[in-house]
Write a protein that holds these residues in place. Sequence first.
Motif, short mmCIF file in Angstrom:
data_model
loop_
_atom_site.label_atom_id
_atom_site.label_comp_id
_atom_site.label_asym_id
_atom_site.label_seq_id
_atom_site.Cartn_x
_atom_site.Cartn_y
_atom_site.Cartn_z
N MET A 110 60.56 10.40 0.81
CA MET A 110 60.04 11.45 1.60
C MET A 110 60.96 12.54 1.53
SD MET A 110 57.29 9.78 2.81
CE MET A 110 56.77 11.18 3.93
N VAL A 111 60.41 13.87 1.52
CA VAL A 111 61.09 14.99 1.68
C VAL A 111 60.17 15.86 2.69
CG1 VAL A 111 62.19 15.05 -0.39
CG2 VAL A 111 60.07 16.21 -0.29
N GLN A 112 60.94 16.97 3.34
CA GLN A 112 60.26 17.86 4.23
C GLN A 112 59.85 19.01 3.96
OE1 GLN A 112 62.94 17.45 7.67
NE2 GLN A 112 62.03 15.87 8.44
N ASN A 113 60.26 19.80 2.79
CA ASN A 113 59.97 20.92 2.14
C ASN A 113 59.92 21.05 0.74
OD1 ASN A 113 62.30 21.80 1.06
ND2 ASN A 113 62.96 22.36 3.26
N GLY A 114 59.11 21.83 0.05
CA GLY A 114 58.92 22.10 -1.25
C GLY A 114 60.15 22.23 -2.01
N ASP A 115 61.45 22.94 -1.52
CA ASP A 115 62.64 22.90 -2.24
C ASP A 115 63.34 21.40 -2.37
OD1 ASP A 115 65.03 24.33 -3.36
OD2 ASP A 115 65.92 23.80 -1.54
N HIS A 116 63.06 20.67 -1.46
CA HIS A 116 63.55 19.36 -1.54
C HIS A 116 62.99 18.58 -2.53
CE1 HIS A 116 65.34 19.68 2.74
NE2 HIS A 116 66.04 20.56 1.79
N ALA A 117 61.57 18.95 -2.52
CA ALA A 117 60.88 18.08 -3.74
C ALA A 117 61.05 18.40 -4.88
CB ALA A 117 59.40 18.54 -3.42
N VAL A 118 61.33 19.60 -5.17
CA VAL A 118 62.01 19.91 -6.60
C VAL A 118 63.12 19.51 -6.81
CG1 VAL A 118 62.28 21.79 -8.18
CG2 VAL A 118 60.52 22.19 -6.57
N GLU A 119 64.10 19.33 -5.89
CA GLU A 119 65.44 18.95 -6.45
C GLU A 119 65.33 17.29 -6.32
OE1 GLU A 119 68.19 20.55 -6.74
OE2 GLU A 119 67.09 22.48 -6.80
N ALA A 120 64.66 16.81 -5.44
CA ALA A 120 64.45 15.32 -5.58
C ALA A 120 63.90 14.65 -7.18
CB ALA A 120 63.61 14.81 -4.64
N VAL A 134 60.06 26.65 1.55
CA VAL A 134 59.46 26.69 0.33
C VAL A 134 58.00 25.86 0.52
CG1 VAL A 134 59.52 25.87 -2.00
CG2 VAL A 134 61.39 26.95 -0.93
N ASP A 135 56.88 26.65 0.48
CA ASP A 135 55.60 25.81 0.78
C ASP A 135 55.31 25.15 -0.39
OD1 ASP A 135 54.42 27.54 -1.12
OD2 ASP A 135 53.68 29.00 0.49
N GLY A 136 54.01 24.34 -0.31
CA GLY A 136 53.63 23.64 -1.70
C GLY A 136 53.18 24.25 -2.88
N PHE A 137 52.73 25.42 -2.73
CA PHE A 137 52.42 26.38 -3.80
C PHE A 137 53.55 26.74 -4.70
CE2 PHE A 137 48.77 27.35 -0.86
CZ PHE A 137 47.52 26.95 -1.48
N GLU A 138 54.42 27.30 -3.83
CA GLU A 138 55.87 27.69 -4.60
C GLU A 138 56.52 26.32 -5.31
OE1 GLU A 138 58.67 30.02 -6.53
OE2 GLU A 138 56.67 30.45 -5.45
N ALA A 139 56.56 25.45 -4.68
CA ALA A 139 57.00 24.32 -5.30
C ALA A 139 56.28 23.58 -6.42
CB ALA A 139 57.01 23.12 -4.09
N THR A 140 55.14 23.62 -6.40
CA THR A 140 54.42 23.38 -7.50
C THR A 140 54.68 24.25 -8.78
OG1 THR A 140 52.79 22.62 -6.23
CG2 THR A 140 52.26 22.81 -8.49
N LYS A 141 54.64 25.48 -8.64
CA LYS A 141 55.11 26.27 -9.57
C LYS A 141 56.51 26.14 -10.34
CE LYS A 141 52.33 30.20 -7.74
NZ LYS A 141 52.29 31.69 -7.06
N ARG A 142 57.44 25.81 -9.18
CA ARG A 142 58.59 25.52 -9.84
C ARG A 142 58.74 23.87 -10.53
NH1 ARG A 142 62.90 26.62 -4.56
NH2 ARG A 142 62.23 28.84 -4.22
N ILE A 143 57.96 23.41 -10.27
CA ILE A 143 57.93 21.92 -10.88
C ILE A 143 57.32 22.15 -12.25
CG2 ILE A 143 56.60 19.77 -11.01
CD1 ILE A 143 56.93 19.59 -7.99
N ARG A 144 56.20 23.00 -12.43
CA ARG A 144 55.80 23.52 -13.66
C ARG A 144 56.66 24.15 -14.46
NH1 ARG A 144 52.96 19.17 -13.03
NH2 ARG A 144 51.26 19.42 -11.83
#
Length: 693
Positions: free
Chosen positions: A592-602, A623-633
């Motif tokens: 579990m993470v609480q924002n998009g930035d933490h998701a990318v780092e995890a 960092v919202d879900g849209f921005e996090a997804t763009k960073r993941i891609r």
Amino acid sequence: MISAEWMQVLAAGTGALGIAAAVIFAALYLRARAAKRRLARAFEARLEAISDSNWELKESEERYRDLIDAQGDVIFRKDLRGFTTYANDVFCETFAIPKSEAVGAVFVPDLPDGEMPAFFGDFAGLALPPYRVRYDQHVITARGPRWFAWEEFAIRDDKGTLVEIQTVGRDITDRKLAEQQLGLALDEAQNANRAKSLFLATMSHEIRTPMNAVLGMTQLLLDTELSPAQRSYAEAVRNSGRSLLAIINDILDYSKMEAGKVRLENEPFSPHEFIESVTELLASRAFEKDIDIASYVAPGVPRLVLGDEMRLRQIMMNLAGNAVKFTEKGGVFLHVALEEEARPGKPARLRFEIEDTGIGLTKDEAAHIFDEFAQADSGLARRFEGTGLGLAISKRLVETMGGNIDVESEKGVGSTFSFTITCEVEEEAHPAGRALEGKTALLACALPMTSRALELLLAEMGAEIRHGFSGAEEGPADIAVICERINTSRGEELQPVLEEAGTRTLVIVPPGTSAPSDYDGYLVRPIRRASFMRRIAGEAELMDEEENAGPIPISPIGKAEQSLTILVAEDNDVNALLTRTLLERSGHAVTMVQNGDHAVEALKGEAPDHFDLVLMDLHMPEVDGFEATKRIRSLKPAWAKVPVIALTANAMVEDRQACLDAGMDDYLSKPVMPDELNAMLLRWAGRRSEHAA
């Protein structure tokens, strides 16, 4: 006239010959004088006619000028050099230019500050048909700035040579002001509509977020050991939450239709499987009320058609759901038929009917039942809840699909809602087997709708049908189809008779009932067409578990077939707890993470294949879900290929498309039910994203 003295002179001088000459001369003289008089009179008449013509011409010209000036249009002409050759009085008054100064000068109107000049006197566009040019222009006049609609057209001589340009200007200031006011009103309406849509989307998100927790945690509570009273309370909370969610969905759907944002898909689906699945979804509700429900698809209905199955399901669930809701005894029957066959260049037309034995409608109620917020059960004492939007939404969806919807009803007797849709045929109908051709079938069923469906199926298979116990007394039957409600003392008497006659027996039982040992086979209500026909044809001695499953009840979450490692980005603590619990109880490993930035780092902090997928909330801090997804891609392909599933309270069509456009692979709208979540995980287990760069 010749005098007597001249006559005497002529006569004395020439004798008789002189007299004759004198006479001839006199005659010639008189004739000449008469001709002169006639010529003078003709000349005078001609002069008078010319004078009259000039007077008429002058009068006509004055009338023409009065007419031109009375119209109020500015009219003037220019020669090929641009000099004014004519200007009417309206022109002179409008621009405060004396006619003596206007004629012979070049006219170019003054413009308000910031206005672009028009091409007065330009011959472009006048050389080809229709030999005229039109444009609007804001100009300075003696009365201040005014809008004029100018029209310039070519004036040619007898040889067709362009000699002048005539310009006519009409004052359209009032019209322009009205257009501007309409434009402002339209902008205000559009802004208000956008504000309403934003408000609904925001409220939907804000309501769905806690609703996800309410429904999800209530379901988890129901999966625990509870006392009867506690279970009753928890079920009341769950049912109220579902009712609230249905209201939210109705309002959102209606809003989307008002805004013209409904988009229909065009994917292949089976009308047979569709109608049976709707029947099974509603069966548990019907059986809880002790009413019957069944369905039948007529021969000729294509096996596969192209259309929007999800929207069609929404229509059917609205209509059939209402039928179950408003029926206290009897039952509900769903029927699909081919109203008009497909022909080259023309799609097929399917007709759906939902018949019930419910409360019915008066003529006045039926006339307005499809209106917004209309309810047959209205007033302060009404027993049934709802917004009254379901049927209005269904009507709009049907019309969008190229069909129409109608209702026939009688108060206290029941209603039949019917609608049609047009669709392309993907696969033609398969002819039904005539396994019972020349055979006799005994049908003993007290359930009205199930009996009707069974009779239609048996007839389609070619059977001669006998009804009830008396049918057995008429002679032996090849097969007997018996509903569980007939399994009484009279049914026990019938059983030995059927066994002695060698009659195959098939019993129809409710869900959750074990297979009776004294029958050759059984099927669970509601009946599936394919299962029934295979059973009757004797292709299977025992129906497999799937064919006898019946309606699927809500059950506690079980272990998933495949354990997944899932990264969840969710900032709401309660929803995070719910999601973690649902996933872990299904046997999945959760981070579990609480924002998009933490998701990318995890994601970056683990091996590329560590996470099987990511559940991504959209609205998160920093960092919202849209921005996090763009960073993941944008990561290296090994990490960027992880599937990202949007898990959000946004429920608009454009929200789903926005998620896909942002690089997400799929979409789950809150509140998320356990079966929906499990189905999504099963769909993406072992797959990788196609959105990776």
